[in-house]
Design a protein around this motif. Sequence first.
Motif, PDB file in Angstrom:
ATOM      1  N   ALA A 117       0.819  -1.219   0.000  1.00  0.00           N
ATOM      2  CA  ALA A 117       0.000   0.000   0.000  1.00  0.00           C
ATOM      3  C   ALA A 117       0.847   1.260   0.000  1.00  0.00           C
ATOM      4  O   ALA A 117       0.371   2.328  -0.425  1.00  0.00           O
ATOM      5  CB  ALA A 117      -0.941  -0.013   1.208  1.00  0.00           C
ATOM      6  N   ASP A 118       2.097   1.175   0.474  1.00  0.00           N
ATOM      7  CA  ASP A 118       2.949   2.361   0.517  1.00  0.00           C
ATOM      8  C   ASP A 118       3.751   2.550  -0.773  1.00  0.00           C
ATOM      9  O   ASP A 118       4.620   3.425  -0.842  1.00  0.00           O
ATOM     10  CB  ASP A 118       3.893   2.291   1.712  1.00  0.00           C
ATOM     11  CG  ASP A 118       4.880   1.124   1.609  1.00  0.00           C
ATOM     12  OD1 ASP A 118       4.843   0.377   0.613  1.00  0.00           O
ATOM     13  OD2 ASP A 118       5.698   0.961   2.535  1.00  0.00           O
ATOM     14  N   SER A 119       3.504   1.737  -1.794  1.00  0.00           N
ATOM     15  CA  SER A 119       4.279   1.842  -3.030  1.00  0.00           C
ATOM     16  C   SER A 119       3.868   3.073  -3.827  1.00  0.00           C
ATOM     17  O   SER A 119       2.783   3.637  -3.634  1.00  0.00           O
ATOM     18  CB  SER A 119       4.091   0.594  -3.881  1.00  0.00           C
ATOM     19  OG  SER A 119       2.759   0.508  -4.349  1.00  0.00           O
ATOM     20  N   ASP A 120       4.759   3.476  -4.731  1.00  0.00           N
ATOM     21  CA  ASP A 120       4.408   4.468  -5.748  1.00  0.00           C
ATOM     22  C   ASP A 120       3.537   3.733  -6.764  1.00  0.00           C
ATOM     23  O   ASP A 120       4.022   2.965  -7.588  1.00  0.00           O
ATOM     24  CB  ASP A 120       5.687   5.001  -6.403  1.00  0.00           C
ATOM     25  CG  ASP A 120       5.425   6.038  -7.479  1.00  0.00           C
ATOM     26  OD1 ASP A 120       4.373   5.960  -8.145  1.00  0.00           O
ATOM     27  OD2 ASP A 120       6.287   6.902  -7.698  1.00  0.00           O
ATOM     28  N   LEU A 121       2.237   3.967  -6.696  1.00  0.00           N
ATOM     29  CA  LEU A 121       1.289   3.151  -7.444  1.00  0.00           C
ATOM     30  C   LEU A 121       1.481   3.278  -8.957  1.00  0.00           C
ATOM     31  O   LEU A 121       1.334   2.291  -9.695  1.00  0.00           O
ATOM     32  CB  LEU A 121      -0.144   3.503  -7.055  1.00  0.00           C
ATOM     33  CG  LEU A 121      -1.153   2.344  -7.093  1.00  0.00           C
ATOM     34  CD1 LEU A 121      -0.679   1.192  -6.234  1.00  0.00           C
ATOM     35  CD2 LEU A 121      -2.521   2.830  -6.636  1.00  0.00           C
ATOM     36  N   ASP A 122       1.811   4.465  -9.418  1.00  0.00           N
ATOM     37  CA  ASP A 122       2.032   4.632 -10.859  1.00  0.00           C
ATOM     38  C   ASP A 122       3.202   3.780 -11.334  1.00  0.00           C
ATOM     39  O   ASP A 122       3.124   3.120 -12.373  1.00  0.00           O
ATOM     40  CB  ASP A 122       2.289   6.108 -11.190  1.00  0.00           C
ATOM     41  CG  ASP A 122       1.032   6.959 -11.056  1.00  0.00           C
ATOM     42  OD1 ASP A 122      -0.072   6.402 -11.212  1.00  0.00           O
ATOM     43  OD2 ASP A 122       1.166   8.160 -10.791  1.00  0.00           O
ATOM     44  N   ARG A 123       4.301   3.799 -10.568  1.00  0.00           N
ATOM     45  CA  ARG A 123       5.448   2.975 -10.941  1.00  0.00           C
ATOM     46  C   ARG A 123       5.112   1.491 -10.831  1.00  0.00           C
ATOM     47  O   ARG A 123       5.524   0.680 -11.666  1.00  0.00           O
ATOM     48  CB  ARG A 123       6.651   3.304 -10.047  1.00  0.00           C
ATOM     49  CG  ARG A 123       7.308   4.631 -10.358  1.00  0.00           C
ATOM     50  CD  ARG A 123       8.517   4.865  -9.461  1.00  0.00           C
ATOM     51  NE  ARG A 123       9.532   3.820  -9.598  1.00  0.00           N
ATOM     52  CZ  ARG A 123      10.442   3.786 -10.560  1.00  0.00           C
ATOM     53  NH1 ARG A 123      10.468   4.742 -11.467  1.00  0.00           N
ATOM     54  NH2 ARG A 123      11.324   2.809 -10.607  1.00  0.00           N
ATOM     55  N   ALA A 124       4.376   1.127  -9.799  1.00  0.00           N
ATOM     56  CA  ALA A 124       4.010  -0.274  -9.628  1.00  0.00           C
ATOM     57  C   ALA A 124       3.171  -0.770 -10.795  1.00  0.00           C
ATOM     58  O   ALA A 124       3.363  -1.889 -11.289  1.00  0.00           O
ATOM     59  CB  ALA A 124       3.264  -0.460  -8.308  1.00  0.00           C
ATOM     60  N   VAL A 125       2.247   0.053 -11.249  1.00  0.00           N
ATOM     61  CA  VAL A 125       1.417  -0.328 -12.395  1.00  0.00           C
ATOM     62  C   VAL A 125       2.265  -0.444 -13.657  1.00  0.00           C
ATOM     63  O   VAL A 125       2.177  -1.427 -14.402  1.00  0.00           O
ATOM     64  CB  VAL A 125       0.273   0.688 -12.593  1.00  0.00           C
ATOM     65  CG1 VAL A 125      -0.393   0.495 -13.957  1.00  0.00           C
ATOM     66  CG2 VAL A 125      -0.748   0.561 -11.474  1.00  0.00           C
ATOM     67  N   THR A 126       3.096   0.553 -13.903  1.00  0.00           N
ATOM     68  CA  THR A 126       3.913   0.549 -15.122  1.00  0.00           C
ATOM     69  C   THR A 126       4.806  -0.678 -15.191  1.00  0.00           C
ATOM     70  O   THR A 126       4.866  -1.377 -16.214  1.00  0.00           O
ATOM     71  CB  THR A 126       4.762   1.827 -15.189  1.00  0.00           C
ATOM     72  OG1 THR A 126       3.887   2.956 -15.245  1.00  0.00           O
ATOM     73  CG2 THR A 126       5.668   1.817 -16.412  1.00  0.00           C
TER      74      THR A 126
END
Length: 496
Positions: free
Chosen positions: A267-276
């Motif tokens: 949950a603390d991840s950079d969600l945009d980077r995680a998705v990419t």
Amino acid sequence: MTGQYEDFYGHVIDGKETESDDGRRFTSVDPWQGHAWAEIAEGGPTDTDRAVGAARQAFDTGEWPRMGHAARGRILHRLAALIEEHAAELATADSRDMGRPHAQALAKDVPRAAANFRFFADHARLTAAEHLPADNGTHVYTRYEPAGVVAAIAPWNFPLMLESWKIAPALAHGNTVVLKPAEQSPVSATLLARLALEAGMPPGVLNVLHGHGPAAAGEFLVSHPGVDRITFTGESATGRAIARAAADRLTPLSLELGGKAAGLVFADSDLDRAVTWSVTGAYLNAGQVCLAGSRIYVERPVYHAFLERFTAAAAALRAGDPADPGTDIGPLASAEHHTKVRGFLDRLDGGPEGRLLAGGPDPDDPRLVRPTVVVDAAEEAAVLRQEIFGPVATVVPFDTEEEAVARANGTPYGLNAMVFTEDLRRAHRTAGALRGGTVWVNCFFVRDLRAPFGGVGASGIGREGGTHSREFFTEPKAVVMDIAGAIGPEATGAAR
């Protein structure tokens, strides 16, 4: 031109491109066009004998193992330059053989193949060996001597790149090679061998043997008594068969086999980077990657947000003609493989096997499987347990770090994993707890050729890369010298 096909590609044995002894040929099928585009020599037992014999003679009596790292390195650097000069031709070969988008092969695979030869040429020359001076008047040092004839069997998903990954370190350390490319993607191997001869590589040093696997060229090669090392990348079942053949002769082998990688999105991840990165991990090369991050576990507070963005990003990928520069995902590598991948998707009925949220077989083009997202799959579902090797990703919520790690490790495979978090402690903690040969944190498929590469469990045996390749492709030898002239027989067997 040969008959109805555009070209013929033969074995390359002892510096000559040849037909098979019995004249047999098979065809390479362009998965986008749906028809054969090239004829290939089909190797049998006598062709295998010729190829291994040429490699054996070149090793036992030829100059290659004896010319030294610098001289070999100059030839390998010339080969790398020729690969770059012929980049378009090599990229076209892989694209037509197995559907890899041409623009990606040109921008990624060909430069990496050239880089493999440059790296291992330099690494072999520059890496230090052990020197162990002792206080009893002895001096011990290690020699890394070439092992002999290497059988290198490459897969069809990144043909040129993975051929070079296998043969570059073997050649750099003075071995001779018999390369058997996958029968689905044979052409770049012949092109590579032609370029090696043009670069000045002596005849018999790099031989190419075409053909199929069981009861054919592949089996004949790994069972051949003239082979000193076997390196194989491919599916786990084939790896087990090769290991059994190697066991009879105690032939050292390196096996990089299948995978079922997990990505953990906290949950603390950079969600945009995680998705990419997760999209890249799941759908690179139409998911035909042993490292593919096809199991994505997302911490529940961000599960729905991640799923929405991930599904949208997957839908934005363009599937189509591999010759089109705008294509992100080409067709699957063969009609047979397309049928296998569709078989997994046909099970998705909304029950324990999961529900198809997006993607699936393209209704307008039977050659394509669109980037697919599966949800609601039980932990024992086939899509979560078996290697699909297609553009299919499952997205599953989790509640705790311990649960995520346990699910990620709950597979017979252990090739790699990904972790997405901004918590440094968690990054180190989960990287240590995950079972696999590589863990990427906040990225995917970033390679350092010095680092070990390989897997555990059903993902293989051994490691290659950097000094790990040197260990495999050489016979380390300890040389012990009494330089003081003061050691007597009473010291025999004494341990330090």
